[in-house]
Design an enzyme around this catalytic site. Structure first.
Site, PDB file in Angstrom:
ATOM      1  N   ARG A   1       0.861  -1.185  -0.079  1.00 33.51           N
ATOM      2  CA  ARG A   1      -0.097   0.001  -0.023  1.00 33.51           C
ATOM      3  C   ARG A   1       1.015   1.242   0.075  1.00 33.51           C
ATOM      4  O   ARG A   1       2.113   1.235   0.521  1.00 33.51           O
ATOM      5  CB  ARG A   1      -1.074   0.010   1.258  1.00 33.51           C
ATOM      6  CG  ARG A   1      -2.209  -0.648   1.086  1.00 33.51           C
ATOM      7  CD  ARG A   1      -2.953  -0.733   2.479  1.00 33.51           C
ATOM      8  NE  ARG A   1      -2.375  -1.271   3.541  1.00 33.51           N
ATOM      9  CZ  ARG A   1      -1.973  -0.488   4.451  1.00 33.51           C
ATOM     10  NH1 ARG A   1      -1.980   0.910   4.159  1.00 33.51           N
ATOM     11  NH2 ARG A   1      -1.352  -1.040   5.603  1.00 33.51           N
TER      12      ARG A   1
ATOM     13  N   TYR B   1      -1.396  -3.266  -6.965  1.00 36.80           N
ATOM     14  CA  TYR B   1      -0.953  -4.330  -5.806  1.00 36.80           C
ATOM     15  C   TYR B   1      -1.950  -4.056  -4.636  1.00 36.80           C
ATOM     16  O   TYR B   1      -2.422  -2.793  -4.169  1.00 36.80           O
ATOM     17  CB  TYR B   1       0.352  -3.820  -4.995  1.00 36.80           C
ATOM     18  CG  TYR B   1       0.794  -4.957  -4.314  1.00 36.80           C
ATOM     19  CD1 TYR B   1       1.760  -6.311  -4.884  1.00 36.80           C
ATOM     20  CD2 TYR B   1       0.818  -5.067  -3.011  1.00 36.80           C
ATOM     21  CE1 TYR B   1       2.253  -6.972  -4.460  1.00 36.80           C
ATOM     22  CE2 TYR B   1       1.264  -6.212  -2.538  1.00 36.80           C
ATOM     23  CZ  TYR B   1       2.105  -7.310  -2.870  1.00 36.80           C
ATOM     24  OH  TYR B   1       2.532  -8.340  -2.115  1.00 36.80           O
TER      25      TYR B   1
ATOM     26  N   LYS C   1      -9.597  -2.165   1.406  1.00 33.30           N
ATOM     27  CA  LYS C   1      -9.393  -0.996   2.196  1.00 33.30           C
ATOM     28  C   LYS C   1     -10.226   0.119   1.902  1.00 33.30           C
ATOM     29  O   LYS C   1     -10.671   0.929   2.892  1.00 33.30           O
ATOM     30  CB  LYS C   1      -7.811  -0.540   2.370  1.00 33.30           C
ATOM     31  CG  LYS C   1      -6.955  -1.913   2.498  1.00 33.30           C
ATOM     32  CD  LYS C   1      -7.195  -2.528   4.118  1.00 33.30           C
ATOM     33  CE  LYS C   1      -6.139  -3.693   4.354  1.00 33.30           C
ATOM     34  NZ  LYS C   1      -6.402  -4.220   5.617  1.00 33.30           N
TER      35      LYS C   1
ATOM     36  N   HIS D   1     -10.819  -2.248  11.304  1.00 29.49           N
ATOM     37  CA  HIS D   1      -9.867  -3.268  10.832  1.00 29.49           C
ATOM     38  C   HIS D   1      -9.626  -4.279  12.011  1.00 29.49           C
ATOM     39  O   HIS D   1      -8.576  -4.305  12.540  1.00 29.49           O
ATOM     40  CB  HIS D   1      -8.604  -2.298  10.647  1.00 29.49           C
ATOM     41  CG  HIS D   1      -7.310  -2.813   9.891  1.00 29.49           C
ATOM     42  ND1 HIS D   1      -6.081  -2.659  10.103  1.00 29.49           N
ATOM     43  CD2 HIS D   1      -7.235  -3.890   9.055  1.00 29.49           C
ATOM     44  CE1 HIS D   1      -5.237  -3.199   9.370  1.00 29.49           C
ATOM     45  NE2 HIS D   1      -5.917  -4.072   8.753  1.00 29.49           N
TER      46      HIS D   1
ATOM     47  N   SER E   1      -1.880  -3.652   9.977  1.00 28.33           N
ATOM     48  CA  SER E   1      -1.440  -4.879   9.069  1.00 28.33           C
ATOM     49  C   SER E   1       0.088  -5.411   9.311  1.00 28.33           C
ATOM     50  O   SER E   1       1.029  -4.673   9.814  1.00 28.33           O
ATOM     51  CB  SER E   1      -1.150  -3.938   7.661  1.00 28.33           C
ATOM     52  OG  SER E   1      -2.401  -3.262   7.380  1.00 28.33           O
TER      53      SER E   1
ATOM     54  N   CYS F   1       0.788  -7.699  11.566  1.00 27.11           N
ATOM     55  CA  CYS F   1       0.975  -7.955  13.025  1.00 27.11           C
ATOM     56  C   CYS F   1       0.146  -9.149  13.461  1.00 27.11           C
ATOM     57  O   CYS F   1       0.276  -9.250  14.672  1.00 27.11           O
ATOM     58  CB  CYS F   1       0.349  -6.680  13.673  1.00 27.11           C
ATOM     59  SG  CYS F   1       1.502  -5.196  13.580  1.00 27.11           S
TER      60      CYS F   1
ATOM     61  N   ASP G   1      -9.418  -9.587   8.581  1.00 28.31           N
ATOM     62  CA  ASP G   1      -8.895  -8.404   8.433  1.00 28.31           C
ATOM     63  C   ASP G   1     -10.080  -7.251   8.696  1.00 28.31           C
ATOM     64  O   ASP G   1      -9.583  -6.241   8.956  1.00 28.31           O
ATOM     65  CB  ASP G   1      -8.498  -8.523   6.940  1.00 28.31           C
ATOM     66  CG  ASP G   1      -7.613  -6.950   6.719  1.00 28.31           C
ATOM     67  OD1 ASP G   1      -6.742  -6.567   7.519  1.00 28.31           O
ATOM     68  OD2 ASP G   1      -7.797  -6.216   5.914  1.00 28.31           O
TER      69      ASP G   1
ATOM     70  N   ARG H   1       2.208 -11.885  -0.697  1.00 26.38           N
ATOM     71  CA  ARG H   1       1.025 -12.073  -0.009  1.00 26.38           C
ATOM     72  C   ARG H   1       0.455 -13.309  -0.636  1.00 26.38           C
ATOM     73  O   ARG H   1       0.588 -13.907  -1.896  1.00 26.38           O
ATOM     74  CB  ARG H   1       0.029 -10.838  -0.585  1.00 26.38           C
ATOM     75  CG  ARG H   1       0.456  -9.750   0.087  1.00 26.38           C
ATOM     76  CD  ARG H   1      -0.321  -9.443   1.519  1.00 26.38           C
ATOM     77  NE  ARG H   1       0.136  -8.637   2.335  1.00 26.38           N
ATOM     78  CZ  ARG H   1      -0.437  -8.037   3.297  1.00 26.38           C
ATOM     79  NH1 ARG H   1      -1.663  -8.486   3.891  1.00 26.38           N
ATOM     80  NH2 ARG H   1      -0.025  -7.143   4.257  1.00 26.38           N
TER      81      ARG H   1
HETATM   82  O1  SAT Z   1      -4.038  -3.240   2.292  1.00 24.84           O
HETATM   83  S1  SAT Z   1      -3.627  -4.405   1.773  1.00 24.84           S
HETATM   84  O2  SAT Z   1      -4.679  -5.218   1.397  1.00 24.84           O
HETATM   85  O3  SAT Z   1      -2.499  -4.456   0.759  1.00 24.84           O
HETATM   86  C1  SAT Z   1      -2.795  -5.527   3.164  1.00 24.84           C
HETATM   87  C2  SAT Z   1      -2.868  -4.612   4.375  1.00 24.84           C
HETATM   88  O4  SAT Z   1      -2.251  -3.559   4.542  1.00 24.84           O
HETATM   89  O5  SAT Z   1      -3.512  -5.132   5.275  1.00 24.84           O
HETATM   90 MN    MN Z   2      -5.211  -5.286   6.759  1.00 26.95          MN
END
Ligand code: SAT
Ligand code: MN
Length: 595
Positions: free
Chosen positions: A70, A211, A220, A240, A262, A264, A287, A379
């Site tokens: 990101r 990406y 997101k 989140h 993210s 973690c 997520d 990923r």
């Molecule tokens: O935002 S992503 O879907 O690329 C992954 C993340 O940061 O949790």
């Molecule tokens: Mn995330």
């Protein structure tokens, strides 16, 4: 142009976008298996997809080295006033941003197909779900959206003539001249990338990146940034958070929602195999959680997603066996290494390192190589339904009732393994002051400490001061039916830099303490930061952990916490008059408790 779409707004939008972006052709996606396979065929031919001999129907992609995560610096919340976006978001006014982006979008799909992807976040037709339409010129996005969301022509039927949807426009920003050979991972340079949100019109415009969260706009962009604004307006929460169900040996169920930044360990916790006998964990989401107050006054949560977009490095049968089993087939891998026998590999996977592999940049790799074989933000995209411990109720439209909310982050120092908030407002204070060491999930420096309130810093679509107030208000509505709030830190280290807590399946021990707290069966000690487990509080049966480690893990060092106060004050000061009075009061009380 007759696309056989009944929805007028959608027809108009498709026409507008195609005139602007000038694709060679338009394709309306239906979400079928055949469509997925056709798209994959195309990607094998032209898009760098590498079929994996060792995993059925699974493919490896390598992104451009500039497009691996990101891009928070290039992510914008575009509201009429800067104040509305708040101090934690990048802001540009809608007129200026649209002008720039319209310039970029002009002719940007030349030489490419424009895909129209109708998708639902949440089960199709459920009252809690939201419909989005992503227009993208990336077939890689189409196949990922197939896994991560519910893509279907049924979504178009549901829209009918007048139904509402969230328009999500995406282009990789790499038009092709006639006869020009395509890049393996076409994208635009960093200063041309824009991940833009117009919350006042429920609109998303993304340009220049292919990406993850930059391009799979249901995740997101829609399910967090735009949904958080809708949630505030409509009185619910878009968070989140992972969601899991824990069942104790007597069969009592507890539902837990946990917010960590993210990379973690949300995916690892969401499908954990408890190390304590008789306890069972089932995954509902890894997520994102959408949470609404149900008819009985409790907080109910659904997972709006359909798949997992998880961090590959570090995932193994010892850290996350259920994820490994989820990944046996039908998976898209991005930026992992390729072994000589046709499988993927990443740092931290079980077994020996391969003696030779092709790294994520397509170069030869051996254990002597100085670079990682897989990118740290490599990923996997995998269907949630393939997870062996997916909860049977994971698609229940009304969601599951949340008993426990957890906040946390990566802190090598100061923060103990677990503590409980004194009450809802104190819990909101813990969420608002959550800090974490940064990870490879965003382009930028890794490992420096930053405040990441509620793990939502990169994902809150409005002024975060107002977001804090919204959480406080939700507590008011939930009253004594509110979930209890805890804070955890699996990542505390000793003076040699070694982790003090084994983590993963042993995190069940910490969750067990929380469940027992709910049931009034576990004691706790009052400390300035909150309630910490009694000496015997955490079940350590069968765990070989030195008593010194436990002491260090649970330690609340008042001086260290006093040293945090100026940082918290500075962090709070950025919200100015939007910082809720009730949080100011929490800070005051915290300082008083520290003495
Ligand atoms: O935002 S992503 O879907 O690329 C992954 C993340 O940061 O949790
Ligand atoms: Mn995330």
């Amino acid at each position: 142009m007759n696309l056989n779409i009944k929805n007028e707004k959608l027809n108009r939008w498709i026409k507008e976008v195609s005139e602007l972006c000038q694709p060679d052709s338009i394709y309306i996606c239906n979400g079928s298996k055949e469509e997925y396979n056709q798209m994959i065929e195309l990607l094998i031919k032209n898009g760098g997809a590498i079929p994996l001999k060792k995993r059925p129907n699974s493919y490896l992609f390598r992104s451009d080295p500039s497009d691996v995560a990101r891009v928070e610096d290039r992510t914008f919340i575009s509201t009429s006033s800067k104040e509305e976006a708040g101090p934690t978001n990048n802001w540009l006014g809608p007129a200026e941003l649209k002008k720039t982006m319209l310039g970029l979008y002009k002719g940007c799909m030349k030489g490419r197909t424009m895909y129209v992807i109708p998708f639902s976040m949440g089960p199709i037709g459920s009252p809690i779900s939201k419909i989005g339409i992503e227009i993208s010129d990336s077939p890689y996005v189409v196949v990922n959206m197939h896994i991560m969301t519910r893509v279907s022509s049924r979504v178009l039927e549901l829209l009918g003539e007048n139904g509402e949807f969230i328009p999500c426009l995406h282009s990789i920003g790499a038009p092709l001249a006639h006869g020009q050979k395509d890049a393996q991972w076409p994208c635009a340079p960093i200063d041309k990338k824009y991940i833009s949100h117009f919350p006042e019109e429920n609109l998303i415009w993304s340009y220049g990146s292919g990406y993850g969260g930059n391009a799979l706009l249901g995740k997101k962009c829609l399910a967090l940034r735009i949904a958080s604004v809708m949630a505030r307006r409509e009185g619910w929460l878009a968070e989140h958070m992972l969601i899991l169900r824990l069942t104790n040996p007597e069969g009592r169920q507890y539902h837990i929602a946990a917010a960590f930044p993210s990379a973690c360990g949300k995916t690892n916790l969401a499908m954990m195999m408890p190390s304590i006998p008789g306890w069972k964990c089932e995954c509902i989401g890894d997520d994102i959680a959408w949470m609404k107050i149900g008819a009985d006054g409790r907080l109910y949560s659904i997972n709006p997603e359909n798949g997992f977009f998880g961090v590959a490095p570090g995932t193994s049968y010892s850290t996350n066996p259920m994820a490994m089993d989820t990944l046996k087939g039908n998976v898209i891998f991005t930026n992992c290494a390729l072994t000589d026998d046709g499988d993927v590999w990443w740092e931290g996977m079980d077994g020996d390192e391969p003696v030779h592999a092709i790294d994520w940049k397509g170069r030869d790799w051996t254990p002597e190589s100085v670079h990682e074989a897989a990118h740290p933000n490599a990923r996997f995209t995998a269907p949630a339904s393939q997870c062996p411990v997916i909860c049977k109720d994971w698609e229940k439209p009304e969601g599951v009732p949340i008993d426990i909310i957890i906040f946390g982050g990566r802190r090598s120092e100061v923060v103990p393994l677990v503590y409980e908030a004194y009450n809802w407002d104190h819990g909101v204070f813990l969420g608002a002051t959550a800090a974490s060491e940064t990870t490879a999930a965003n382009i930028g420096a890794v490992g420096f400490l930053r405040y990441d309130p509620f793990a939502m810093k990169p994902f809150c679509g409005y002024n975060m001061g107002d977001y804090f107030q919204h959480w406080l208000d939700m507590g008011g509505k939930l009253g004594n039916k509110a979930p209890r709030i805890f804070y955890v830190n699996w990542f505390r280290k000793n003076s040699d830099g070694k982790f003090l807590w084994p983590g993963f399946s042993d995190n069940s021990r910490v969750l067990k303490w929380m469940c027992q707290r709910i049931d009034g069966k576990a004691g706790a000690q009052e400390t300035p930061i909150g309630l910490v487990p009694d000496k015997e509080g955490i079940d350590l049966n069968g765990l070989d952990i030195p008593p010194d480690n436990m002491r260090e893990l649970m330690m609340v060092n008042t001086d260290e916490w006093k040293a945090e106060i100026p940082n918290i004050e500075k962090h709070f000061s950025i919200f100015g008059s939007r910082l809720p009075e009730r949080l100011k009061l929490q800070l005051k009380e915290f300082i008083r408790r520290l003495g």
